[in-house]
Design a protein around this motif. Structure first.
Motif, mmCIF file in Angstrom:
data_model
loop_
_atom_site.group_PDB
_atom_site.id
_atom_site.type_symbol
_atom_site.label_atom_id
_atom_site.label_comp_id
_atom_site.label_asym_id
_atom_site.label_seq_id
_atom_site.Cartn_x
_atom_site.Cartn_y
_atom_site.Cartn_z
ATOM 1 N N LYS A 117 0.837 -1.213 0.000
ATOM 2 C CA LYS A 117 0.000 0.000 0.000
ATOM 3 C C LYS A 117 0.864 1.252 0.000
ATOM 4 N N GLY A 118 1.940 1.241 0.761
ATOM 5 C CA GLY A 118 2.851 2.382 0.771
ATOM 6 C C GLY A 118 3.504 2.597 -0.582
ATOM 7 N N HIS A 119 3.894 1.504 -1.233
ATOM 8 C CA HIS A 119 4.508 1.613 -2.559
ATOM 9 C C HIS A 119 3.514 2.180 -3.574
ATOM 10 N N ILE A 120 2.261 1.730 -3.505
ATOM 11 C CA ILE A 120 1.248 2.251 -4.427
ATOM 12 C C ILE A 120 1.049 3.741 -4.177
ATOM 13 N N SER A 121 0.914 4.120 -2.920
ATOM 14 C CA SER A 121 0.694 5.533 -2.583
ATOM 15 C C SER A 121 1.843 6.412 -3.037
ATOM 16 N N ALA A 122 3.073 5.891 -2.926
ATOM 17 C CA ALA A 122 4.258 6.669 -3.298
ATOM 18 C C ALA A 122 4.646 6.483 -4.772
ATOM 19 N N LYS A 123 3.838 5.703 -5.491
ATOM 20 C CA LYS A 123 4.080 5.451 -6.917
ATOM 21 C C LYS A 123 5.436 4.783 -7.173
ATOM 22 N N ARG A 124 5.843 3.943 -6.235
ATOM 23 C CA ARG A 124 7.055 3.131 -6.412
ATOM 24 C C ARG A 124 6.618 1.814 -7.056
ATOM 25 N N LEU A 125 6.475 1.831 -8.370
ATOM 26 C CA LEU A 125 5.845 0.714 -9.066
ATOM 27 C C LEU A 125 6.692 -0.558 -9.081
ATOM 28 N N ALA A 126 7.993 -0.428 -9.195
ATOM 29 C CA ALA A 126 8.841 -1.625 -9.183
ATOM 30 C C ALA A 126 8.746 -2.323 -7.830
ATOM 31 N N GLU A 127 8.820 -1.541 -6.762
ATOM 32 C CA GLU A 127 8.730 -2.112 -5.417
ATOM 33 C C GLU A 127 7.342 -2.707 -5.169
ATOM 34 N N LYS A 128 6.309 -2.036 -5.707
ATOM 35 C CA LYS A 128 4.950 -2.577 -5.600
ATOM 36 C C LYS A 128 4.894 -3.955 -6.237
ATOM 37 N N GLY A 129 5.461 -4.067 -7.434
ATOM 38 C CA GLY A 129 5.457 -5.348 -8.142
ATOM 39 C C GLY A 129 6.172 -6.436 -7.368
ATOM 40 N N GLU A 130 7.316 -6.086 -6.782
ATOM 41 C CA GLU A 130 8.054 -7.056 -5.974
ATOM 42 C C GLU A 130 7.230 -7.490 -4.758
ATOM 43 N N GLY A 131 6.560 -6.522 -4.121
ATOM 44 C CA GLY A 131 5.743 -6.836 -2.955
ATOM 45 C C GLY A 131 4.554 -7.710 -3.309
ATOM 46 N N ILE A 132 3.888 -7.393 -4.420
ATOM 47 C CA ILE A 132 2.756 -8.216 -4.868
ATOM 48 C C ILE A 132 3.245 -9.635 -5.142
ATOM 49 N N ASN A 133 4.407 -9.752 -5.757
ATOM 50 C CA ASN A 133 4.975 -11.074 -6.041
ATOM 51 C C ASN A 133 5.224 -11.857 -4.752
ATOM 52 N N LYS A 134 5.765 -11.193 -3.729
ATOM 53 C CA LYS A 134 5.981 -11.858 -2.438
ATOM 54 C C LYS A 134 4.655 -12.335 -1.858
ATOM 55 N N CYS A 135 3.644 -11.467 -1.936
ATOM 56 C CA CYS A 135 2.323 -11.834 -1.407
ATOM 57 C C CYS A 135 1.761 -13.045 -2.148
ATOM 58 N N MET A 136 1.879 -13.049 -3.459
ATOM 59 C CA MET A 136 1.385 -14.175 -4.254
ATOM 60 C C MET A 136 2.111 -15.461 -3.870
ATOM 61 N N ASN A 137 3.420 -15.377 -3.676
ATOM 62 C CA ASN A 137 4.183 -16.566 -3.296
ATOM 63 C C ASN A 137 3.751 -17.102 -1.933
ATOM 64 N N ILE A 138 3.480 -16.205 -0.997
ATOM 65 C CA ILE A 138 2.997 -16.641 0.317
ATOM 66 C C ILE A 138 1.636 -17.318 0.169
ATOM 67 N N LEU A 139 0.756 -16.719 -0.624
ATOM 68 C CA LEU A 139 -0.569 -17.314 -0.829
ATOM 69 C C LEU A 139 -0.471 -18.681 -1.502
ATOM 70 N N ILE A 140 0.424 -18.816 -2.454
ATOM 71 C CA ILE A 140 0.629 -20.113 -3.105
ATOM 72 C C ILE A 140 1.118 -21.128 -2.076
ATOM 73 N N GLY A 141 2.023 -20.709 -1.188
ATOM 74 C CA GLY A 141 2.504 -21.598 -0.139
ATOM 75 C C GLY A 141 1.401 -22.009 0.815
ATOM 76 N N LEU A 142 0.580 -21.062 1.227
ATOM 77 C CA LEU A 142 -0.542 -21.389 2.119
ATOM 78 C C LEU A 142 -1.513 -22.338 1.431
ATOM 79 N N ASP A 143 -1.808 -22.066 0.169
ATOM 80 C CA ASP A 143 -2.753 -22.904 -0.572
ATOM 81 C C ASP A 143 -2.203 -24.310 -0.788
ATOM 82 N N SER A 144 -0.917 -24.409 -1.085
ATOM 83 C CA SER A 144 -0.333 -25.731 -1.356
ATOM 84 C C SER A 144 -0.269 -26.600 -0.100
ATOM 85 N N ALA A 145 -0.328 -25.971 1.068
ATOM 86 C CA ALA A 145 -0.306 -26.724 2.323
ATOM 87 C C ALA A 145 -1.679 -27.304 2.681
#
Length: 129
Positions: free
Chosen positions: A44-72
């Protein structure tokens, strides 16, 4: 120039590794959810500050965590609860994708609300297990 890997960051990683090594499966799920919630705040901070590369990296981390939770999840033996969690994790991933495409913090907040509810359920389950 600031160093990206400070001594404090290294200490935090060692502490996290030690916690994970001694954690029960229930505690590991809570740790993953907490990590997801922390990363959502950063996104949310990255989106607000328009740090798009960091936003993308953060979204990717979130997706990976969700994939891990789902695979368990044990879909075959977990019954309705596992199926519902699978659907919720899928919903959150969809919200994060849409949030990323549209730089939409409202969708991040929706994801936060859903994962917070899931966390409360896991926390309650741990008290009764």
């Amino acid at each position: 120039m600031l160093m990206h890997d400070s001594g404090y960051d290294s200490y935090q990683q060692v502490n996290l590794d030690a916690q994970a090594a001694s954690a029960t499966p229930h505690q590991l799920v809570l740790m993953l959810i907490d990590g997801l919630l922390d990363e959502l705040v950063r996104v949310k901070g990255h989106i607000s500050a328009k740090r798009l590369a960091e936003k993308g990296e953060g979204i990717n981390k979130c997706m990976n965590i969700l994939i891990g939770l789902d695979s368990a999840l044990d879909i075959d033996n977990g019954g309705e609860i596992a199926a519902n969690l699978h659907d919720l994790y899928d919903f959150i991933q969809t919200e994060l994708f849409r949030a990323s495409v549209n730089n939409d913090n409202a969708r991040i907040e929706t994801a936060e609300q859903v994962i917070t509810t899931i966390r409360e359920g896991w926390e309650g389950f741990g008290k009764h297990a």
